[in-house]
Design a protein around this motif. Sequence first.
Motif, PDB file in Angstrom:
ATOM      1  N   PHE A 118      84.192  50.753  14.048  1.00  0.00           N
ATOM      2  CA  PHE A 118      83.432  49.743  14.773  1.00  0.00           C
ATOM      3  C   PHE A 118      84.027  48.361  14.540  1.00  0.00           C
ATOM      4  O   PHE A 118      84.261  47.593  15.473  1.00  0.00           O
ATOM      5  CB  PHE A 118      81.971  49.793  14.310  1.00  0.00           C
ATOM      6  CG  PHE A 118      81.086  48.771  14.958  1.00  0.00           C
ATOM      7  CD1 PHE A 118      80.576  48.972  16.224  1.00  0.00           C
ATOM      8  CD2 PHE A 118      80.770  47.595  14.300  1.00  0.00           C
ATOM      9  CE1 PHE A 118      79.766  48.035  16.822  1.00  0.00           C
ATOM     10  CE2 PHE A 118      79.957  46.650  14.894  1.00  0.00           C
ATOM     11  CZ  PHE A 118      79.447  46.873  16.143  1.00  0.00           C
ATOM     12  N   PHE A 119      84.316  48.060  13.256  1.00  0.00           N
ATOM     13  CA  PHE A 119      84.864  46.725  12.978  1.00  0.00           C
ATOM     14  C   PHE A 119      86.282  46.594  13.515  1.00  0.00           C
ATOM     15  O   PHE A 119      86.692  45.521  13.953  1.00  0.00           O
ATOM     16  CB  PHE A 119      84.795  46.442  11.479  1.00  0.00           C
ATOM     17  CG  PHE A 119      83.429  45.996  11.062  1.00  0.00           C
ATOM     18  CD1 PHE A 119      83.062  44.658  11.186  1.00  0.00           C
ATOM     19  CD2 PHE A 119      82.493  46.903  10.595  1.00  0.00           C
ATOM     20  CE1 PHE A 119      81.799  44.255  10.841  1.00  0.00           C
ATOM     21  CE2 PHE A 119      81.225  46.502  10.256  1.00  0.00           C
ATOM     22  CZ  PHE A 119      80.878  45.174  10.373  1.00  0.00           C
ATOM     23  N   ALA A 120      87.021  47.705  13.519  1.00  0.00           N
ATOM     24  CA  ALA A 120      88.360  47.659  14.111  1.00  0.00           C
ATOM     25  C   ALA A 120      88.267  47.296  15.580  1.00  0.00           C
ATOM     26  O   ALA A 120      88.996  46.427  16.080  1.00  0.00           O
ATOM     27  CB  ALA A 120      89.046  49.005  13.941  1.00  0.00           C
ATOM     28  N   TYR A 121      87.315  47.917  16.269  1.00  0.00           N
ATOM     29  CA  TYR A 121      87.151  47.628  17.702  1.00  0.00           C
ATOM     30  C   TYR A 121      86.698  46.178  17.896  1.00  0.00           C
ATOM     31  O   TYR A 121      87.163  45.495  18.806  1.00  0.00           O
ATOM     32  CB  TYR A 121      86.123  48.573  18.321  1.00  0.00           C
ATOM     33  CG  TYR A 121      86.583  50.002  18.466  1.00  0.00           C
ATOM     34  CD1 TYR A 121      87.929  50.345  18.360  1.00  0.00           C
ATOM     35  CD2 TYR A 121      85.668  51.022  18.728  1.00  0.00           C
ATOM     36  CE1 TYR A 121      88.345  51.647  18.488  1.00  0.00           C
ATOM     37  CE2 TYR A 121      86.084  52.332  18.870  1.00  0.00           C
ATOM     38  CZ  TYR A 121      87.420  52.641  18.739  1.00  0.00           C
ATOM     39  OH  TYR A 121      87.826  53.940  18.883  1.00  0.00           O
ATOM     40  N   LEU A 122      85.776  45.726  17.040  1.00  0.00           N
ATOM     41  CA  LEU A 122      85.307  44.341  17.180  1.00  0.00           C
ATOM     42  C   LEU A 122      86.481  43.379  17.011  1.00  0.00           C
ATOM     43  O   LEU A 122      86.637  42.420  17.776  1.00  0.00           O
ATOM     44  CB  LEU A 122      84.237  44.041  16.131  1.00  0.00           C
ATOM     45  CG  LEU A 122      82.781  44.336  16.480  1.00  0.00           C
ATOM     46  CD1 LEU A 122      81.876  43.744  15.412  1.00  0.00           C
ATOM     47  CD2 LEU A 122      82.391  43.784  17.831  1.00  0.00           C
ATOM     48  N   ASN A 123      87.342  43.635  16.010  1.00  0.00           N
ATOM     49  CA  ASN A 123      88.498  42.774  15.812  1.00  0.00           C
ATOM     50  C   ASN A 123      89.450  42.866  16.992  1.00  0.00           C
ATOM     51  O   ASN A 123      90.027  41.862  17.421  1.00  0.00           O
ATOM     52  CB  ASN A 123      89.231  43.156  14.530  1.00  0.00           C
ATOM     53  CG  ASN A 123      88.583  42.501  13.332  1.00  0.00           C
ATOM     54  OD1 ASN A 123      87.918  41.492  13.479  1.00  0.00           O
ATOM     55  ND2 ASN A 123      88.768  43.072  12.177  1.00  0.00           N
ATOM     56  N   LEU A 124      89.594  44.064  17.508  1.00  0.00           N
ATOM     57  CA  LEU A 124      90.431  44.229  18.698  1.00  0.00           C
ATOM     58  C   LEU A 124      89.893  43.381  19.837  1.00  0.00           C
ATOM     59  O   LEU A 124      90.640  42.716  20.559  1.00  0.00           O
ATOM     60  CB  LEU A 124      90.461  45.701  19.103  1.00  0.00           C
ATOM     61  CG  LEU A 124      91.207  46.029  20.399  1.00  0.00           C
ATOM     62  CD1 LEU A 124      92.689  45.785  20.203  1.00  0.00           C
ATOM     63  CD2 LEU A 124      90.974  47.467  20.814  1.00  0.00           C
ATOM     64  N   PHE A 125      88.564  43.376  19.947  1.00  0.00           N
ATOM     65  CA  PHE A 125      87.970  42.575  20.999  1.00  0.00           C
ATOM     66  C   PHE A 125      88.260  41.091  20.785  1.00  0.00           C
ATOM     67  O   PHE A 125      88.627  40.376  21.717  1.00  0.00           O
ATOM     68  CB  PHE A 125      86.454  42.798  21.059  1.00  0.00           C
ATOM     69  CG  PHE A 125      85.772  41.791  21.934  1.00  0.00           C
ATOM     70  CD1 PHE A 125      85.855  41.903  23.311  1.00  0.00           C
ATOM     71  CD2 PHE A 125      85.107  40.704  21.405  1.00  0.00           C
ATOM     72  CE1 PHE A 125      85.285  40.953  24.123  1.00  0.00           C
ATOM     73  CE2 PHE A 125      84.535  39.760  22.224  1.00  0.00           C
ATOM     74  CZ  PHE A 125      84.610  39.883  23.576  1.00  0.00           C
ATOM     75  N   ALA A 151      88.205  47.133  24.836  1.00  0.00           N
ATOM     76  CA  ALA A 151      87.300  46.997  23.692  1.00  0.00           C
ATOM     77  C   ALA A 151      85.862  47.224  24.131  1.00  0.00           C
ATOM     78  O   ALA A 151      85.075  47.898  23.449  1.00  0.00           O
ATOM     79  CB  ALA A 151      87.463  45.626  23.053  1.00  0.00           C
ATOM     80  N   SER A 152      85.522  46.662  25.291  1.00  0.00           N
ATOM     81  CA  SER A 152      84.168  46.840  25.814  1.00  0.00           C
ATOM     82  C   SER A 152      83.875  48.321  26.031  1.00  0.00           C
ATOM     83  O   SER A 152      82.834  48.839  25.625  1.00  0.00           O
ATOM     84  CB  SER A 152      84.052  46.061  27.121  1.00  0.00           C
ATOM     85  OG  SER A 152      82.984  46.521  27.881  1.00  0.00           O
ATOM     86  N   TYR A 153      84.832  48.998  26.644  1.00  0.00           N
ATOM     87  CA  TYR A 153      84.655  50.435  26.900  1.00  0.00           C
ATOM     88  C   TYR A 153      84.457  51.200  25.597  1.00  0.00           C
ATOM     89  O   TYR A 153      83.558  52.032  25.456  1.00  0.00           O
ATOM     90  CB  TYR A 153      85.884  50.961  27.638  1.00  0.00           C
ATOM     91  CG  TYR A 153      85.994  52.453  27.694  1.00  0.00           C
ATOM     92  CD1 TYR A 153      85.208  53.192  28.559  1.00  0.00           C
ATOM     93  CD2 TYR A 153      86.882  53.130  26.870  1.00  0.00           C
ATOM     94  CE1 TYR A 153      85.299  54.560  28.611  1.00  0.00           C
ATOM     95  CE2 TYR A 153      86.972  54.504  26.920  1.00  0.00           C
ATOM     96  CZ  TYR A 153      86.184  55.212  27.782  1.00  0.00           C
ATOM     97  OH  TYR A 153      86.267  56.572  27.828  1.00  0.00           O
ATOM     98  N   LEU A 154      85.326  50.888  24.618  1.00  0.00           N
ATOM     99  CA  LEU A 154      85.250  51.606  23.344  1.00  0.00           C
ATOM    100  C   LEU A 154      83.923  51.349  22.650  1.00  0.00           C
ATOM    101  O   LEU A 154      83.341  52.235  22.023  1.00  0.00           O
ATOM    102  CB  LEU A 154      86.406  51.187  22.438  1.00  0.00           C
ATOM    103  CG  LEU A 154      87.798  51.614  22.902  1.00  0.00           C
ATOM    104  CD1 LEU A 154      88.863  50.956  22.041  1.00  0.00           C
ATOM    105  CD2 LEU A 154      87.929  53.122  22.810  1.00  0.00           C
ATOM    106  N   LEU A 155      83.441  50.096  22.747  1.00  0.00           N
ATOM    107  CA  LEU A 155      82.242  49.751  22.001  1.00  0.00           C
ATOM    108  C   LEU A 155      80.967  50.198  22.713  1.00  0.00           C
ATOM    109  O   LEU A 155      79.996  50.582  22.072  1.00  0.00           O
ATOM    110  CB  LEU A 155      82.215  48.244  21.738  1.00  0.00           C
ATOM    111  CG  LEU A 155      83.219  47.848  20.640  1.00  0.00           C
ATOM    112  CD1 LEU A 155      83.442  46.365  20.629  1.00  0.00           C
ATOM    113  CD2 LEU A 155      82.731  48.327  19.293  1.00  0.00           C
ATOM    114  N   ILE A 156      80.971  50.168  24.045  1.00  0.00           N
ATOM    115  CA  ILE A 156      79.799  50.697  24.757  1.00  0.00           C
ATOM    116  C   ILE A 156      79.652  52.174  24.431  1.00  0.00           C
ATOM    117  O   ILE A 156      78.560  52.683  24.196  1.00  0.00           O
ATOM    118  CB  ILE A 156      79.935  50.504  26.284  1.00  0.00           C
ATOM    119  CG1 ILE A 156      79.929  49.033  26.646  1.00  0.00           C
ATOM    120  CG2 ILE A 156      78.792  51.207  27.011  1.00  0.00           C
ATOM    121  CD1 ILE A 156      80.275  48.776  28.085  1.00  0.00           C
TER     122      ILE A 156
END
Lengths: 626, 244, 99
Positions: A118-125, A151-156
């Motif tokens: 989750f934090f990896a994706y947030l940082n990616l965003f 990132a949006s796709y991954l996090l949704i």
Amino acid sequence: MLSLTWALIAVPLASALVLLLVGKRGDSWAPWAGVGASGATFVVGLGAYIELLSRDASDRSHHQHLFAWITGGELKVDAGLLVDPLSLTFVLLVSMVGTLIHVYSVAYMAEDKNRRIFFAYLNLFIAAMLLLVLADSFLLLFVGWEGVGLASYLLIGFWNYKPEYATAAKKAFVVNRIGDIGLIVAMGLMFAAFGALDFETVLGGAAGASEATLTGIGLMLLLAATGKSAQFPLQSWLGDAMAGPTPVSALIHAATMVTAGIYLIVRSAAIFNGAPTAQLVVAAVGAITLIMGAVIGMAKDDIKKALAASTMSQIGYMMLAAGLGPIGYAFAIFHLVTHGFFKAGMFLGAGSVMHAMKDQVDMRRFGALRGAMTITWVTFGVGWLAILGVPPFSGFHSKDKIIEAAFVGEGWQPWIFGGAALIGAGLTAFYMSRLFFMTFHGKARWTDDQHPHESSWLMTVPMIILAVGSAFLGLILASGDRFATWLEPVTGHVEHHDPVLSIPVIIGATLLLVALGAFAAWRLYGAREVVPVATQGSLATIAARNDLFQDQINEALYQRPGQHVTRMLVFADAAVVDGAVNKQAAGFLKWGESWRRLQTGYVRSYVGTILGGLLIVLLIVVLGGL
Amino acid sequence: MVNDVLFWVIAAVTVIPATSLLFARKAVHIAMSIVMVMVGLATAYVALEAPFLGIVQIVVYTGAVMMLFLFVLMLVGVDQREELKETLKGQRWIAFFAAGGIGTLLVVQISRVTMPVYRPDNPLVGEPDVIAVVLFGKYVLVMEVLGALLIIAAVGALVLTHVPRLTPRQTQNERARARVLAGANPVNKPMPGVYARHNALDVPALDPEGKPIPESISRVLKARGQTRDGKEFLPPSKSEGIEQ
Amino acid sequence: MNPMNFVILAAILFSIGASAVLLRRNAIVAFMGVELMLNAANLALVAFSRLHGQLEGQVMAFFVMVVAAAEVVVGLALIIAVFRARTNISLDEPAELRG
């Protein structure tokens, strides 16, 4: 710090990669690594801001060339970063709100075993969003644009073990791709018209281009913006995007990513200034969306979906402002910043409530949380007052300016756009008050196993900071037109225009409508008892609850005809294209079959053929000799 | 000039036997007819002042080629009768028109040609010495190549008819070994009645250990119960171990 | 008697041989038809040799005989090989090459 701007992208990107690749052993320190990477960007951004502020106003633009990126024929694109007041505003907003939400997520996601990802994706965003706003060319912007989409796709779809969440992620992805086509086509048009894709050449050359070209580019850019910013007609994905964890909704689908469309339009101001038709369409899209979002928001019982509808509506305001031309750009960005604060704050508040209520999102099951969650109540309340536009909270300074600007102009436009903005303000007051009262006031309608409690300090501190911002940021930035002056190098200086109504009248009318809306909401949801299960409601309510049937309309207008066209094409492909080829092949096959009969396999037949040939030769000899 | 009578004789001796190719059923008859044709042709060569070729024709065709044909006919079965009924549809008509047409057209065209005939006082006769000069002079290379061709053809025929042995040949020793390993009696079966004192067909033979071998008596005698066990021929000490 | 008559005789023999190849299913008989055709050609060659008073025709006929001998050797070897494989020398049997 300006020379370090590359670190704004590199640090979170590196952090994202490390967190993704480090494996399970990183689980313990991953959240704080994410927070650290995000915080580093804020520090760098702040340093850059201070350095830029020390410069003369006309010199506040720093262009950092990174490397020659694409060299193909006539197209030469260099990767470079452009730090100017506009991009730096975004950098500060993204990195600050982003860091706060990172901190909030440490507590919010503490129970999730995949929080490292989750934090990896947030940082990616964060990296992608900063790349988007710092890019010095449309192509590099597009990289960031796609990055935030990813990132949006991954996090949704972060909780994609639930099929409907995965579907929501897919829906957001697909709808965004439709908008991306607009950006790609716009880039193609730019290349055709200007032979380059960097801001300097394109925006500098816009004044010399024909209006038709600019209108085309502008409309395509608008298509891109509607996709990313969930504006009409590509708005349908935002409500479903609430499937993601609440911090994601706060950061990506309220404060930052969805405002990328506004950034795109304001950044391309030079193009829109030369294309009044495109501007009008932008404003119309904004006006339609702000009303639409407000109407949907009035009926939603899901707290996150109501907030999502509100986001749509507020971005509609920004879009409307951006469509008004130079007088609106600064206010669009201004509202974007204040909205980033109060909406993120309210989303975090909603997350806090959900955390306390065992992930319950139905507001009809809330009520009377004021006592149990005082900090959440206060911070949410500040956000509520800010979005309502109650002076002196932030929203008043930003939204009121947009309403005023909407009333500027000649003919029917100011009345339509101004009226829409004004009505939107009243509707906003109603649905936000409804949300606020249903959640925090009235009687408790909790289910038996819910025992609300205040969240930990990791969650409340970001909420408090955002609430402070929601309360005072508008006042600080608006005093002496500080923000507009700051943005002037990008948006251009604008003379003051008088609206068709006098300013006090507009402010008065706005406040009156807001008060009416809030009062109506109090009467209906604060003072009266709210039934835990929604009644059927009128036709309008049903429509609003179903997002004004946007999905059904999309299905009927695009999906079904698309399916039929596809089916037709498949049929045509099979019957005509394949048919021609297959028939031809079959013809050759038959022809070959007929020749095959000559190959009997009998030696004596072959001898017959040979002697037949000899006979023909002899015939020629004999007849020729006659 | 060639005698007219000789020509007609040659024509009759070649064409009539040649038609056996179309009508005769037995391949041997055909082969013999073709031998006749070959002899006729040899005569024609001699008549056409090519005596060397005539002799070669006799030697090569009647002597070698046709004998080879007969040899192969014997190999594949001299009795192979051929049904003259045509199996391929329309083949008769094709044959009639193709072969007949070719013959007719050739005859027509040849009879239209008039050619001055070489009539020297002392005609050039194809004697061996004259032919040899041409063969080994002008055409020596062709001659050598044809020699090579013949050798290659001979080797080719050998290769084509040779059946390779896929497994090594078994020696007598190996066969005997295999028989014993299979559990057969190591010695030859003796005839009944060895050591006979009377009509010995009813007495079993004895193996080297002195045991009677029941198999050596005819099954018929056994069925009739006319056998004797042969106990009487054993030393008394071993008589217990004897079984019928 | 004109040697051309021998050429006509050669033409007749040639067509008889060709008919045999076309009509007979027995490979050996068909083969004999081929031999007859070759001999017919030889006869024509010798006749022309006589007509022109040159030895080349006879030499060619000689070469044809050598080649024919080689052909017979290989051809009969083939027939034997086919017979071993099929116990049959009908020309219509090996029709695997049927299209």
